[in-house]
Design a protein around this motif. Structure first.
Motif, PDB file in Angstrom:
ATOM      1  N   LEU A   1     -66.986  64.853  20.052  1.00  0.00           N
ATOM      2  CA  LEU A   1     -68.192  65.484  19.503  1.00  0.00           C
ATOM      3  C   LEU A   1     -69.019  66.139  20.609  1.00  0.00           C
ATOM      4  O   LEU A   1     -69.567  67.225  20.426  1.00  0.00           O
ATOM      5  N   ALA A   2     -69.116  65.486  21.764  1.00  0.00           N
ATOM      6  CA  ALA A   2     -69.890  66.040  22.876  1.00  0.00           C
ATOM      7  C   ALA A   2     -69.263  67.321  23.416  1.00  0.00           C
ATOM      8  O   ALA A   2     -69.972  68.200  23.905  1.00  0.00           O
TER       9      ALA A   2
ATOM     10  N   MET B   1     -81.403  72.368 -12.442  1.00  0.00           N
ATOM     11  CA  MET B   1     -80.306  73.204 -12.014  1.00  0.00           C
ATOM     12  C   MET B   1     -80.628  73.974 -10.746  1.00  0.00           C
ATOM     13  O   MET B   1     -79.739  74.383 -10.049  1.00  0.00           O
ATOM     14  N   GLY B   2     -81.899  74.126 -10.428  1.00  0.00           N
ATOM     15  CA  GLY B   2     -82.275  74.930  -9.282  1.00  0.00           C
ATOM     16  C   GLY B   2     -82.388  74.134  -7.995  1.00  0.00           C
ATOM     17  O   GLY B   2     -82.838  74.672  -6.999  1.00  0.00           O
ATOM     18  N   SER B   3     -81.992  72.856  -7.975  1.00  0.00           N
ATOM     19  CA  SER B   3     -82.140  72.064  -6.752  1.00  0.00           C
ATOM     20  C   SER B   3     -81.049  72.427  -5.748  1.00  0.00           C
ATOM     21  O   SER B   3     -79.917  72.693  -6.108  1.00  0.00           O
ATOM     22  N   GLN B   4     -81.439  72.432  -4.491  1.00  0.00           N
ATOM     23  CA  GLN B   4     -80.484  72.749  -3.439  1.00  0.00           C
ATOM     24  C   GLN B   4     -79.980  71.459  -2.806  1.00  0.00           C
ATOM     25  O   GLN B   4     -80.678  70.457  -2.773  1.00  0.00           O
ATOM     26  N   ALA B   5     -78.777  71.514  -2.319  1.00  0.00           N
ATOM     27  CA  ALA B   5     -78.195  70.351  -1.651  1.00  0.00           C
ATOM     28  C   ALA B   5     -78.847  70.185  -0.280  1.00  0.00           C
ATOM     29  O   ALA B   5     -79.160  71.158   0.393  1.00  0.00           O
ATOM     30  N   ALA B   6     -79.066  68.930   0.109  1.00  0.00           N
ATOM     31  CA  ALA B   6     -79.657  68.652   1.419  1.00  0.00           C
ATOM     32  C   ALA B   6     -78.611  68.854   2.512  1.00  0.00           C
ATOM     33  O   ALA B   6     -77.422  68.613   2.298  1.00  0.00           O
ATOM     34  N   ALA B   7     -79.057  69.309   3.653  1.00  0.00           N
ATOM     35  CA  ALA B   7     -78.151  69.520   4.780  1.00  0.00           C
ATOM     36  C   ALA B   7     -77.645  68.171   5.295  1.00  0.00           C
ATOM     37  O   ALA B   7     -78.378  67.188   5.310  1.00  0.00           O
ATOM     38  N   ILE B   8     -76.406  68.167   5.707  1.00  0.00           N
ATOM     39  CA  ILE B   8     -75.818  66.947   6.268  1.00  0.00           C
ATOM     40  C   ILE B   8     -76.197  66.873   7.736  1.00  0.00           C
ATOM     41  O   ILE B   8     -75.964  67.823   8.492  1.00  0.00           O
ATOM     42  N   THR B   9     -76.786  65.758   8.127  1.00  0.00           N
ATOM     43  CA  THR B   9     -77.166  65.583   9.525  1.00  0.00           C
ATOM     44  C   THR B   9     -76.508  64.327  10.082  1.00  0.00           C
ATOM     45  O   THR B   9     -76.158  63.414   9.346  1.00  0.00           O
ATOM     46  N   SER B  10     -76.371  64.307  11.386  1.00  0.00           N
ATOM     47  CA  SER B  10     -75.764  63.166  12.064  1.00  0.00           C
ATOM     48  C   SER B  10     -76.757  62.003  12.128  1.00  0.00           C
ATOM     49  O   SER B  10     -77.940  62.215  12.361  1.00  0.00           O
ATOM     50  N   PRO B  11     -76.278  60.769  11.919  1.00  0.00           N
ATOM     51  CA  PRO B  11     -77.177  59.620  12.069  1.00  0.00           C
ATOM     52  C   PRO B  11     -77.535  59.356  13.530  1.00  0.00           C
ATOM     53  O   PRO B  11     -78.476  58.639  13.820  1.00  0.00           O
TER      54      PRO B  11
END
Length: 78
Positions: free
Chosen positions: A72-73, A1-11
């Protein structure tokens, strides 16, 4: 329950956005120009539907992703 979500990064690295935008838009415009030249110079009997669809799809792909990277740029995150 204590796991944090990973950050979303651009490929794709953010530093590549302007270069990809210019490159893909340039290729898309060249393919679009070749499509118009093909349509203007070929007769109705000599046209190929497969060539027209392929060229149109290729131009659409490059112009679509080029526009995405241009947005995006410039800081518009879509």
């Amino acid at each position: 329950m204590g796991s944090q979500a990973a950050a979303i990064t651009s490929p794709v690295p953010v530093a590549w956005y302007p270069t990809l935008a210019i490159l893909m838009l340039a290729v898309g415009l060249i393919v679009t120009a070749s499509f118009f030249i093909y349509e203007a110079t070929s007769s109705r009997r000599n046209r190929s539907l497969a060539k027209e669809l392929t060229t149109g799809a290729l131009a659409s792909f490059f112009l679509g992703f080029g526009t995405l990277f241009l947005l995006l740029a410039s800081g518009v995150y879509v």
